[in-house]
Design a protein around this motif. Structure first.
Motif, PDB file in Angstrom:
ATOM      1  N   GLU A 108       0.823  -1.209   0.000  1.00  0.00           N
ATOM      2  CA  GLU A 108       0.000   0.000   0.000  1.00  0.00           C
ATOM      3  C   GLU A 108       0.859   1.262   0.000  1.00  0.00           C
ATOM      4  O   GLU A 108       0.531   2.263  -0.651  1.00  0.00           O
ATOM      5  CB  GLU A 108      -0.929   0.013   1.215  1.00  0.00           C
ATOM      6  CG  GLU A 108      -1.934  -1.134   1.246  1.00  0.00           C
ATOM      7  CD  GLU A 108      -1.443  -2.320   2.046  1.00  0.00           C
ATOM      8  OE1 GLU A 108      -2.220  -2.869   2.850  1.00  0.00           O
ATOM      9  OE2 GLU A 108      -0.257  -2.705   1.873  1.00  0.00           O
ATOM     10  N   GLU A 112       1.029   4.222  -2.987  1.00  0.00           N
ATOM     11  CA  GLU A 112       0.934   5.664  -2.767  1.00  0.00           C
ATOM     12  C   GLU A 112       2.126   6.402  -3.371  1.00  0.00           C
ATOM     13  O   GLU A 112       1.989   7.492  -3.929  1.00  0.00           O
ATOM     14  CB  GLU A 112       0.832   5.955  -1.262  1.00  0.00           C
ATOM     15  CG  GLU A 112      -0.545   5.741  -0.669  1.00  0.00           C
ATOM     16  CD  GLU A 112      -1.522   6.848  -1.061  1.00  0.00           C
ATOM     17  OE1 GLU A 112      -1.098   8.010  -1.215  1.00  0.00           O
ATOM     18  OE2 GLU A 112      -2.717   6.539  -1.233  1.00  0.00           O
ATOM     19  N   GLY A 124      -3.234   2.393   5.067  1.00  0.00           N
ATOM     20  CA  GLY A 124      -3.982   1.177   4.778  1.00  0.00           C
ATOM     21  C   GLY A 124      -5.148   1.491   3.870  1.00  0.00           C
ATOM     22  O   GLY A 124      -5.604   2.637   3.783  1.00  0.00           O
ATOM     23  N   PHE A 125      -5.646   0.476   3.172  1.00  0.00           N
ATOM     24  CA  PHE A 125      -6.779   0.633   2.263  1.00  0.00           C
ATOM     25  C   PHE A 125      -7.957  -0.186   2.770  1.00  0.00           C
ATOM     26  O   PHE A 125      -7.795  -1.355   3.138  1.00  0.00           O
ATOM     27  CB  PHE A 125      -6.423   0.161   0.851  1.00  0.00           C
ATOM     28  CG  PHE A 125      -5.320   0.931   0.189  1.00  0.00           C
ATOM     29  CD1 PHE A 125      -5.014   2.232   0.569  1.00  0.00           C
ATOM     30  CD2 PHE A 125      -4.584   0.354  -0.837  1.00  0.00           C
ATOM     31  CE1 PHE A 125      -3.997   2.939  -0.049  1.00  0.00           C
ATOM     32  CE2 PHE A 125      -3.565   1.050  -1.459  1.00  0.00           C
ATOM     33  CZ  PHE A 125      -3.262   2.344  -1.064  1.00  0.00           C
ATOM     34  N   ARG A 179      -7.859   3.956  -3.920  1.00  0.00           N
ATOM     35  CA  ARG A 179      -7.742   3.454  -2.547  1.00  0.00           C
ATOM     36  C   ARG A 179      -8.941   2.617  -2.137  1.00  0.00           C
ATOM     37  O   ARG A 179      -8.861   1.845  -1.183  1.00  0.00           O
ATOM     38  CB  ARG A 179      -7.562   4.629  -1.590  1.00  0.00           C
ATOM     39  CG  ARG A 179      -6.268   5.417  -1.829  1.00  0.00           C
ATOM     40  CD  ARG A 179      -6.177   6.638  -0.940  1.00  0.00           C
ATOM     41  NE  ARG A 179      -5.016   7.465  -1.275  1.00  0.00           N
ATOM     42  CZ  ARG A 179      -5.062   8.757  -1.577  1.00  0.00           C
ATOM     43  NH1 ARG A 179      -6.247   9.396  -1.555  1.00  0.00           N
ATOM     44  NH2 ARG A 179      -3.973   9.423  -1.885  1.00  0.00           N
ATOM     45  N   SER A 218      -3.336  -5.559   6.628  1.00  0.00           N
ATOM     46  CA  SER A 218      -2.696  -5.330   5.341  1.00  0.00           C
ATOM     47  C   SER A 218      -3.422  -6.082   4.239  1.00  0.00           C
ATOM     48  O   SER A 218      -4.061  -7.108   4.461  1.00  0.00           O
ATOM     49  CB  SER A 218      -1.231  -5.768   5.388  1.00  0.00           C
ATOM     50  OG  SER A 218      -1.133  -7.180   5.457  1.00  0.00           O
ATOM     51  N   LEU A 219      -3.290  -5.573   3.023  1.00  0.00           N
ATOM     52  CA  LEU A 219      -3.895  -6.251   1.877  1.00  0.00           C
ATOM     53  C   LEU A 219      -3.287  -7.634   1.681  1.00  0.00           C
ATOM     54  O   LEU A 219      -3.999  -8.574   1.310  1.00  0.00           O
ATOM     55  CB  LEU A 219      -3.699  -5.416   0.620  1.00  0.00           C
ATOM     56  CG  LEU A 219      -4.699  -4.276   0.401  1.00  0.00           C
ATOM     57  CD1 LEU A 219      -4.221  -3.381  -0.734  1.00  0.00           C
ATOM     58  CD2 LEU A 219      -6.078  -4.829   0.079  1.00  0.00           C
ATOM     59  N   ALA A 399      -2.562  -1.268  -8.987  1.00  0.00           N
ATOM     60  CA  ALA A 399      -1.993   0.011  -8.530  1.00  0.00           C
ATOM     61  C   ALA A 399      -1.173   0.662  -9.625  1.00  0.00           C
ATOM     62  O   ALA A 399      -1.220   1.887  -9.820  1.00  0.00           O
ATOM     63  CB  ALA A 399      -1.131  -0.216  -7.289  1.00  0.00           C
TER      64      ALA A 399
END
Length: 437
Positions: A108, A112, A124-125, A179, A218-219, A399
């Motif tokens: 993440e 960014e 975080g997303f 996001r 976290s993803l 992303a």
């Protein structure tokens, strides 16, 4: 001494590696990379002097533009990008070594960095409820045999329909969408139940609590539970996060070019991501890790990399997970991922199998492990399905696609519209069916 022609062949029918490279305008190492991707087939010289290649096949590849093209090729304008630079055996995100970023920061945070040029540590997303509900309902309507990448494509479309502000292409709006979309894609995937708690089949629920009780949100940790029922230990999650981070972007790959074309037409971010996912559906981009997964599984079952490699070569199939046209030496993504995989419990035998495949094939062609082979080591070790690598690739690359869309939104619209070079019959032609009553 140069490789020689087969004496039993008619002169001009077979080419040495050096001759094939000269016709294609590439280095000899790149010729073997074409073999690994299935674009050329090779035959061992019976006198043991190397490999030979069919001249007609080499010439056909040259006509198709087999040589390494400049950015955008002849048909498109050179596409300016400040996102990824690839040089020799290294690559960089916004001028910073990408493997070093992946070692120090989470996916993440690197996303960014690509989008804004600012690193926000600890970001975080989270998926908005409206988008997540729509995506999960759409996935729930799919046939049982649907794969994870099928679900990702459907989730992206459903999330778009649920967002009435999707047509706002201002920078802040696109960042807000990014996001929200990436965690929606992950959290909409069904969680794989532990065999002791059910059938081992995916179930439609969202579980953000790690089975070890350590939930960092976290993803990578959330995606882990969508790919395997095995507990998400810290080394495994770290390896998965590393894979996501390394795969965020890789210059103008086929899916990224599709994304930029869509963004040039001012498609909204959800549609842009859908364009990228559509390009991944082809067998030549994004799915190679599944072939490598099956190969490693066979090596472990048979206990011999040599036998499996020999079967591939005998059948005229390239050995998956080896070689990359942009890296004449080692793929830096693979080497970085191999490093963290050494810490994952149970990875030892799978890593050994991968290295044996690489070493065995090197006797035939000087090819090194690429990131698809490293992804396969992760998926086999973690008990993931063969398609897991493609899912990781798609989630990671989302992303990067958004980063390229942001760049393209700042360019002139519809600039990526080449003119066709017509090679059909010259007019005037007869009207089809003319003369019939």
């Amino acid at each position: 001494m140069d490789e020689g022609m087969d004496e039993g062949m008619d002169e001009g029918q077979r080419l040495t590696t050096r001759e094939a490279a000269e016709r294609l305008g590439v280095k000899p190492e790149t010729v073997y990379a074409y073999v690994s991707r299935g674009q050329l087939t090779s035959r061992r010289d019976p006198r043991g002097r190397g490999s030979t290649f069919d001249a007609e096949q080499v010439d056909a590849l040259a006509r198709r533009g087999g040589r390494e093209p400049s950015a955008g090729g002849d048909a498109l304008p050179r596409i300016r990008t400040g996102i990824t630079l690839i040089e020799t055996d290294r690559y960089y995100f916004r001028g910073v070594d990408a493997t070093e970023l992946a070692r120090r920061f989470r996916y993440e945070e690197i996303a960014e960095w690509l989008w804004t040029g600012t690193l926000r540590e600890g970001i975080g997303f989270d998926a908005p409820e409206a988008l997540l509900v729509a995506a999960r309902r759409a996935i729930g309507a799919l046939p049982a045999h649907s794969g994870s990448t099928d679900r990702l494509r459907v989730a992206a479309i459903a999330a778009a329909v649920a967002d009435p502000l999707r047509f706002d292409l201002s920078r802040d709006a696109v960042l807000t969408t990014a996001r929200a979309l990436i965690p929606t894609l992950v959290d909409a995937l069904p969680v794989v139940e532990e065999p002791s708690r059910g059938t081992g089949r995916p179930v439609d629920r969202v579980d953000r609590v790690d089975r070890d009780g350590d939930d960092d949100g976290s993803l990578a940790r959330r995606l882990w539970s969508r790919l395997t029922a095995r507990p998400a230990g810290e080394p495994g999650v770290r390896a998965l996060d590393m894979a996501l981070s390394l795969l965020i972007d890789h210059d103008l790959a086929a899916s990224t070019l599709a994304v930029r074309v869509a963004a040039s037409a001012r498609a909204h971010p959800y549609a842009v991501v859908s364009a990228g996912l559509g390009a991944l559906e082809g067998p030549l981009h994004g799915s190679a890790s599944g072939l490598a997964h099956r190969m490693l599984t066979e090596v472990l079952e048979r206990g011999s990399a040599a036998a499996v490699v020999a079967d591939h070569l005998r059948a005229g199939r390239p050995v998956p997970g080896l070689g990359h046209r942009l890296y004449p030496g080692r793929d830096p993504r693979a080497e970085a991922l191999f490093t963290v995989l050494r810490e994952v419990p149970g990875a030892g035998p799978v890593l050994t199998a991968a290295r044996e495949v690489e070493a065995t094939t090197a006797r035939h062609a000087p090819l090194h492990a690429n990131v698809d082979l490293a992804l396969a080591v992760l998926s086999v070790t973690a008990g993931m399905p063969a398609e897991a690598g493609e899912t990781v690739f798609a989630v990671a690359r989302t992303a990067g696609w958004i980063a390229h869309a942001l760049e393209e939104y700042g360019e002139q619209p519809l600039r990526l519209r080449p003119n066709g070079q017509y090679n059909g019959p010259r007019p005037p032609g007869d009207l089809p069916g003319a003369g019939r009553l």
